[in-house]
Every structure is written in C-alpha cells, then in structure tokens.
Write an enzyme that holds these catalytic residues in place. Structure first.
Site, PDB file in Angstrom:
ATOM      1  N   ASN A  30       0.860  -1.182   0.000  1.00 43.85           N
ATOM      2  CA  ASN A  30       0.000   0.000   0.000  1.00 43.85           C
ATOM      3  C   ASN A  30       0.899   1.235   0.000  1.00 43.85           C
ATOM      4  O   ASN A  30       1.353   1.698   1.040  1.00 43.85           O
ATOM      5  CB  ASN A  30      -0.924  -0.011   1.219  1.00 43.85           C
ATOM      6  CG  ASN A  30      -1.921   1.125   1.215  1.00 43.85           C
ATOM      7  OD1 ASN A  30      -1.732   2.133   0.549  1.00 43.85           O
ATOM      8  ND2 ASN A  30      -2.995   0.962   1.975  1.00 43.85           N
ATOM      9  N   ASP A  31       1.143   1.778  -1.196  1.00 44.94           N
ATOM     10  CA  ASP A  31       2.063   2.909  -1.338  1.00 44.94           C
ATOM     11  C   ASP A  31       1.646   4.126  -0.529  1.00 44.94           C
ATOM     12  O   ASP A  31       2.458   5.005  -0.270  1.00 44.94           O
ATOM     13  CB  ASP A  31       2.157   3.331  -2.811  1.00 44.94           C
ATOM     14  CG  ASP A  31       2.861   2.299  -3.663  1.00 44.94           C
ATOM     15  OD1 ASP A  31       4.041   2.045  -3.416  1.00 44.94           O
ATOM     16  OD2 ASP A  31       2.227   1.754  -4.579  1.00 44.94           O
ATOM     17  N   THR A  32       0.371   4.196  -0.183  1.00 48.48           N
ATOM     18  CA  THR A  32      -0.139   5.392   0.499  1.00 48.48           C
ATOM     19  C   THR A  32      -0.095   5.288   2.018  1.00 48.48           C
ATOM     20  O   THR A  32      -0.453   6.241   2.710  1.00 48.48           O
ATOM     21  CB  THR A  32      -1.597   5.677   0.078  1.00 48.48           C
ATOM     22  OG1 THR A  32      -2.458   4.660   0.603  1.00 48.48           O
ATOM     23  CG2 THR A  32      -1.723   5.731  -1.437  1.00 48.48           C
ATOM     24  N   ASN A  83       2.036   5.613   4.683  1.00 48.62           N
ATOM     25  CA  ASN A  83       3.382   6.163   4.897  1.00 48.62           C
ATOM     26  C   ASN A  83       3.575   6.451   6.382  1.00 48.62           C
ATOM     27  O   ASN A  83       3.326   7.561   6.862  1.00 48.62           O
ATOM     28  CB  ASN A  83       3.571   7.431   4.068  1.00 48.62           C
ATOM     29  CG  ASN A  83       3.106   7.263   2.631  1.00 48.62           C
ATOM     30  OD1 ASN A  83       2.300   8.050   2.145  1.00 48.62           O
ATOM     31  ND2 ASN A  83       3.579   6.221   1.959  1.00 48.62           N
TER      32      ASN A  83
END
Length: 783
Positions: free
Chosen positions: A473-475, A477
C-alpha cells in the site's frame, strides 16, 4: 446503459456508439513498439519507453477529451464536408459507427452519406512501427471524388521535456519530407528519427502542425482539410505533424485501400527498405493474419469450459490478453499513468509475471532477470526502473528515515518459484546476475537469499518487518523519521516468501537452507500472532510512535483487507483465526461491487498515516475497492475450502458482469480496472485506472490455480479445485512443459473441495505426472 458487446467468435469487444463515458482503449504492440488506441482514434505511440522515446503527443486530462490521436479525415470534394471514420475529432454525426477492439489491434468503422470507411491499427511482426490500413468504399449510385487526410502529431522523444521545456523543444525539432516519407527529429540527430509514410501518390503534405491546423483552430477543423490541400510545409521549428492529402475517385460500389505507417528508426537511410514490404496492402493483411495467429497461440495454452460463460470469456481471452499488456508495460503507460515519471514497478512487474508464466515463461524469465539486476547488495531493491535506460527510480512515497519499500524485494521470490514450477528450470537459480552497482555478481539463489536477509535484518519493536517508506500500500506512509513503524502485511509476505524458499531448498536438498528459512518463518509467525491478533481480525501496522492501525481501538481504519487474506496465504493463522478473519471481511468490508480496502475510512488528513488520508472516504486505498486485493481473498477462501465464497468474490468484480451498467462503471467492461469507489463514497461504483493493474494477474491466478485448482508443481501438475457447490464440474486444457493436458472435473456430490479419484489416461493414480513434450494426456478428476 450498454455501449457495446462481446463478439466471442472474433475475440473482439465491439463498441457501438462513440460517446463512451471515458475513452475505452486498447493497446497495440508487443512490448517493444507500443501504442494506445481509443474507441475514437485517440491515444499515442512510443518505442520501448514511453518517457524517453515518445513518438506522438497526447493532451492528458484535456477538454475536449481524448485528443489528439491517429486520425483519418475524409473530405467530399463536391460539398466540402469532412468527417472521421471514428467520429473524433470532427465529431460529425455518422450514419453508422463501430469500434472493434481485438488482441493487438483496433478497427474503427464509420459510414457517412454512402461512403463507408475503415481504419485498422496494429503493429506488424514486432517491428518498430505501426500500420494504419485504410479502406474507403462508395456505397452510392454515383461517382464520388474524395480526399483522404492523415494526422499524426509528433512529440519530442523525452515526453517530460516536451511538456516542460517548450522553448528548447520547439526550437530544435525538425520536420522533412522526401518521396512519401515525413521524418521528425531534433537538430542534433542526423540518423535517428520518427517517421510517417504512405503507400499512395500524394496530392500534398505538411510536416508543420501549425500549417496543417491553422491559427486559432484545432484538430476538429484543420485549415488544410477545410481548404482541400496541405501546404507542403517544412518544419524548421515549432510542432510537427505527419499529414498527407490523397485524392481518391470512386465509382459506385468501388473501394480503395491504402497504407500509412508511423514508426521510429535509428537509421533514417533504411526507412524505405524497412517498410517497403508493408506498404503493399496484401503484405499488410498477411502481417495482420500473423498477428492474430500469434495471439491465438498465446491464449490457447489454457482454455476452460465452466458453467459460467463470463468466466470462460475472461479466462480464455480477455483476462489473458490484459495479463500480457500489464506484463509489457507494468503500471507505466495508460490514460491514467502517463508514461512520464513512474517507470516499470519492481513489485508490479514481479507480480505481472504470474499472469503470463503459463504462456511465455521464457519472456517472464528475462523480465525477472532485469528485476533482479535492480537489487542492491544489501538485499533491498529499486522501486521502479525505466526500460530504455535501465535507470532505477524510487517512487512517490515520502522519504524520512528510510529510502526503501518493505515489500518490493520479497516479490522476486514468488516470481522465481513460479517460473521454476512452470518450467522445471532449476538451473536458473545458478544463473549469475549483477547487482545494481554493476560490479558485484551473485547467483539468483543468492539474490533471493539476500532479499530474505534484508527483511530479517530490518525488524521493529514487535519483531515485525519495518515498514520503510511504505509496503504494498504505497499510500500507507508511517515512517515519519523515527524508523520504528512496522508493517504486518510485509511480515506476512515475508512468511509466504520463506515458505517458498523452504520449498525450493527442500527440493534441492539444501538442509541448512531449509533450517534457516524455516526458522525465519516460525520466528515471524510467532511475532505476528503475539502482536497483531485483534480478536476478530489481524491488525495492519504499527506507526512511528508505536500506535496500532487496523484495530478495534481505532476510530477509523479498524479493519484492513490485506492482513486478513495474507494471514491465510502465509499460513500464519490457525484454522480458527482464519475462519474468523474471513467472516470479518465479509461482514465489514464486502459490497456488491467488491471488497473495500479498509473500513471505516479515514475522514481527515493525518500526517502520521500519510497518503492514504489524502483521499476522501471511499476513494482508492482509503475505503475504496482496490481490486488488486480482492483475488487474495479469493485465494484465502479456497485455502479454507470455501468455494462458494471464492466464486462469489470472483464474479462480483468480473468486468463483463457490468457491461449493462457502463454509465456507472464508466471504464471498459472488457478489462479489470485498478479501483472502484467504495461504499462510503457518494459515487459508489465508479471505476478508474483501467488496464494496467495487478488485478489482472492475480485474478487469473486466483481463478485458474485456486478456484479451478490447476497448478504447476516441480514434478507434477496438480488439479485440486475449490468450486461452487452447485457446479457439476468443468473442463480445461492446459499446456504444461510441452504436453497438452485435457482435464475433466466431475462433482457428483456437489462439494466445494476434495478430490476422491485421479484417473490419468485411463489409469487411477495419486497425482498427474509430467508427460513427454508433444504428447497429450487425458485427466479425469472426481470430487
């Protein structure tokens, strides 16, 4: 509303009206030269790398939409009226229109005032150019005098600079014409160029875009078309175009065919020789036949007959076709990812190999080698790379303490083991590949071991994998500078990778390695279960302050999808916990359009969680239906023997099911999209980011290897279905290591899972063996 239908015999999707809710596109080319073609001729072309070698220009997110593209204008000399076979850009209302998207080609057809026209776009024989095969026919009773104009707007090869350094780009680019060929190149290049050519004797031409369009006009009303002639312009600066004017006189019922070719070359002197054969209409048609044959060979490696016609349609044609397209271009170039900064994702491409391994394992192997070369000597890996230059990239997630993603390197292990199972090529593990320093060399097995070691050496306070910049999940963070944020998902993926390494090491009789990876697995399994079980589901992560995400104690983001499915895929959950996880997914996350990524969605931006909270509730990773995650739940359900639930989740996201719902879905119903707006969004059900998504490969794997249960192994072919209980069975053909397996599954007792008997070539046995290449094998499976 319905905008088209599936022509199952022709393997085409036929669009019957041009005003689709979004541009409905197709891809041409096989991964070297490529292009996007919309249902009205919009799109653009590129060679090897859409950022560093863009051929034609496209105006993204533009009004009017979907401009420019590959256009043919037809002008009636007597009346001055002009139109396009594909409706755009003139937008003349046609008497009839259709677009036929097939595998590697698109055909636009239009009729206006008794003139029928057809344009077929495709890339022949994996060449460095594309063909436009144009046909016009006079359906009337009187002779007609027509003019055919072409339009292809050139782009500076560096697509970023084309948009950002306009003064320099417009000063250096040069357009020239000689003997039916227009060339376009920067001043400093003498031999390398883009080109546009025709088979026909021309009336006139333009190489300068401004001359063809005219001042304060657009592609909808070019001055050249309106006036009935190009200006024979030579472009010494500004913008370029491939434009020809061709006179065509047709008697009643007469037709005329002609060729246009758009391409790229590094040797301008060879253009005529390279394209001469393909300028012949018959040769072009022969190349088109070869293209169709090559795609038929590609999809015929697996064919199925199930009780679900839409499932058959997708598994036999469209899902396989989309898998090859994502394999070619990863998430790099579409109408949503613009081919500018993203490059080919490492994790994306590794997963994409899973969807084509059955059909093109040798090509998958070559891509895996490129991915491994992107690895650092400490085991981490680039987040992306650019295919033309080999340059590595780092993605968009913010960099605080770490510059790496916690999952990227681990996907290599799943890809390599999939390749070995498909081919039996254990020698690949001994192949030496350089690290990204271009100095240090290691075998594939050593690269994989290093990937495992990197995660082992980067754990947080709970013994879980550090989150780094993000995980899958790149988002999400979570690293804000302390470097203690942990990812439960990456920990589960690490466990799955450890099991794959154990499997490889056991087969190779590497006892110390078996012990090493088993210990890695058991240690992480214990850490996950001690820190991350929340009572009804597994937690998702721990942030940089040690706070939990994906727990009942959270107001928002209580339950995430991935830590439930991967708890089962990684085999870290007990049977009881696995059952509870899946019940929670269905209870809290499932909707009629698919399973949402998290619930309840975050309502406000939260810097401690990062990009996920930049989305409004119900969009993308923040409570949207991120479709890539859904097949992981399908696989988890089959592991638990729940064939009815696995199939339910499969069919509810099957694009063909929404063909009559296109006004809401908006994107193409013949391919998977990346995301659909979720139940907390006011526009629940709208899809976006179609074509280039891991949804394609994973749905193919979930359906063929887990629901139908046809899986390659090191020394056998497994058929262990987990199907709906109301299915009486199914049939399939599967080519495996050169042998064609004819498989019939019978389900007389109406069960979801369980094989009672295996009969191979009339003999009952306990497994399906590997047969000699070139033979056939009949397999009967009784559930």
């Amino acid at each position: 509303m319905q905008y088209g239908y599936f022509d199952q015999k022709a393997h085409e999707y036929v669009i019957t009206r041009p005003d689709t809710p979004t541009p409905w596109i197709n891809y041409i080319g096989s991964g070297k030269y490529g292009g996007i073609v919309s249902n009205t001729g919009g799109g653009y072309s590129f060679h090897k790398d859409p950022r560093n070698r863009r051929l034609t220009r496209y105006r993204y997110n533009n009004v009017p939409m979907d401009r420019p593209g590959r256009y043919i204008y037809i002008r009636d000399v007597a009346t001055g009226e002009y139109w396009n076979p594909g409706y755009q850009p003139v937008q003349r209302k046609l008497d009839s229109y259709s677009c036929r998207h097939g595998m590697g080609y698109t055909v636009l057809e239009g009729e206006y005032k008794a003139i029928s026209s057809q344009v077929t776009y495709f890339v022949p024989d994996d060449m460095d150019f594309e063909i436009w095969l144009v046909k016009v026919k006079n359906l009337g009773h009187a002779p007609r005098s027509l003019q055919i104009f072409s339009y292809s707007e050139f782009c500076f090869w560096d697509a970023v600079k084309d948009q950002q350094n306009v003064d320099w780009v417009q000063q250096i680019n040069q357009g020239r014409y000689e003997d039916g060929i227009i060339t376009w190149h920067p001043h400093e290049y003498k031999n390398t160029c883009s080109f546009f050519a025709t088979s026909e004797e021309i009336n006139s031409y333009d190489t300068n875009l401004e001359s063809f369009i005219g001042k304060y006009r657009s592609e909808a009303n070019p001055i050249a078309v309106e006036m009935g002639a190009c200006a024979n312009s030579i472009s010494y600066r500004m913008n370029g175009v491939g434009a020809f004017c061709i006179d065509v006189n047709l008697s009643p019922n007469e037709e005329r065919e002609m060729i246009f070719i758009l391409g790229f070359t590094e040797n301008k002197a060879s253009i005529r020789n390279d394209i001469s054969k393909y300028l012949d209409v018959n040769e072009a048609k022969a190349a088109f036949s070869r293209l169709n044959k090559s795609w038929e060979e590609y999809i015929n490696k697996v064919q199925v007959q199930t009780p679900d016609d839409d499932m058959n349609l997708f598994l036999n044609v469209w899902n396989q076709y989309q898998c090859k397209t994502t394999f070619n271009w990863s998430r790099f170039v579409s109408l949503y990812q613009l081919g500018l900064g993203r490059g080919m994702g490492i994790r994306d491409s590794a997963q994409d190999t899973l969807g084509v391994m059955h059909s093109i394992p040798s090509e998958a192997r070559e891509l895996i080698k490129k991915l491994i070369h992107c690895q650092y000597t400490d085991g981490r890996i680039y987040h992306l790379f650019f295919p033309l230059t080999g340059e590595g990239g780092f993605g968009d997630a913010p960099v605080k303490k770490f510059d790496w993603y916690s999952d990227d390197h681990l996907w290599l292990i799943l890809a390599v083991n999939s390749y070995i199972k498909e081919t039996g090529d254990f020698e690949f593990l001994n192949c030496s590949i350089l690290y990204n320093d271009d100095t240090t060399e290691a075998t594939v097995m050593e690269h994989l071991d290093n990937a495992m070691n990197f995660t082992y050496n980067h754990k947080g306070p709970n013994g879980l994998a550090l989150a780094g910049r993000a995980d899958w999940n790149d988002t999400l963070n979570l690293d804000v500078g302390k470097g203690i944020a942990e990812s439960v998902f990456s920990s589960m993926l690490y466990c799955r990778a450890a099991l794959e390494m154990v499997e490889i090491a056991k087969y190779m009789k590497l006892e110390q390695s078996v012990e090493k990876y088993t210990n890695m697995y058991e240690e992480m399994k214990k850490a996950i279960n001690e820190s991350s079980w929340d009572g009804e589901w597994y937690k998702r992560a721990f942030d940089d302050e040690g706070n939990v995400l994906g727990s009942k104690e959270n107001e928002f983001g209580k339950i995430f999808i991935n830590s439930q499915s991967w708890a089962i895929i990684s085999l870290i959950a007990s049977k009881e916990k696995a059952k509870i996880c899946l019940e929670s997914v269905n209870k809290y996350l499932n909707t009629k359009y698919g399973i949402v990524s998290v619930y309840p969605a975050y309502k406000e931006f939260d810097e401690s969680k990062g990009g996920i909270t930049t989305y409004p509730p119900g969009a993308k990773e923040n409570g949207g239906i991120f479709l890539h995650t859904n097949p992981w739940v399908m696989i988890a359900e089959t592991i638990m023997g729940n064939g009815d639930m696995a199939y339910k989740y499969y069919e509810q996201i099957l694009p063909a099911r929404r063909n009559n719902d296109a006004d809401l879905l908006e994107v193409e119903p013949y391919v998977y999209c990346q995301n659909v707006l979720g139940k907390e969004h006011p526009q629940f059900g709208i899809g976006r980011n179609s074509w280039l998504t891991g949804t394609s490969a994973w749905n193919y794997v979930a359906a063929t290897q887990y629901i139908l249960g046809i899986r390659p192994e090191y020394e056998s072919l497994t058929v262990d279905p987990c199907i709906p209980s109301n299915w009486k069975g199914f049939k399939a053909t599967r080519e495996f290591r050169g042998c064609t397996y004819n498989i019939e599954v019978r389900n007389p007792d109406g069960v979801c899972r369980g094989v009672k008997r295996i009969i191979v070539d009339g003999v009952e046995t306990d497994r399906i063996p590997i047969k000699p290449k070139g033979t056939t094998c009949d397999c009967l499976i009784i559930m």
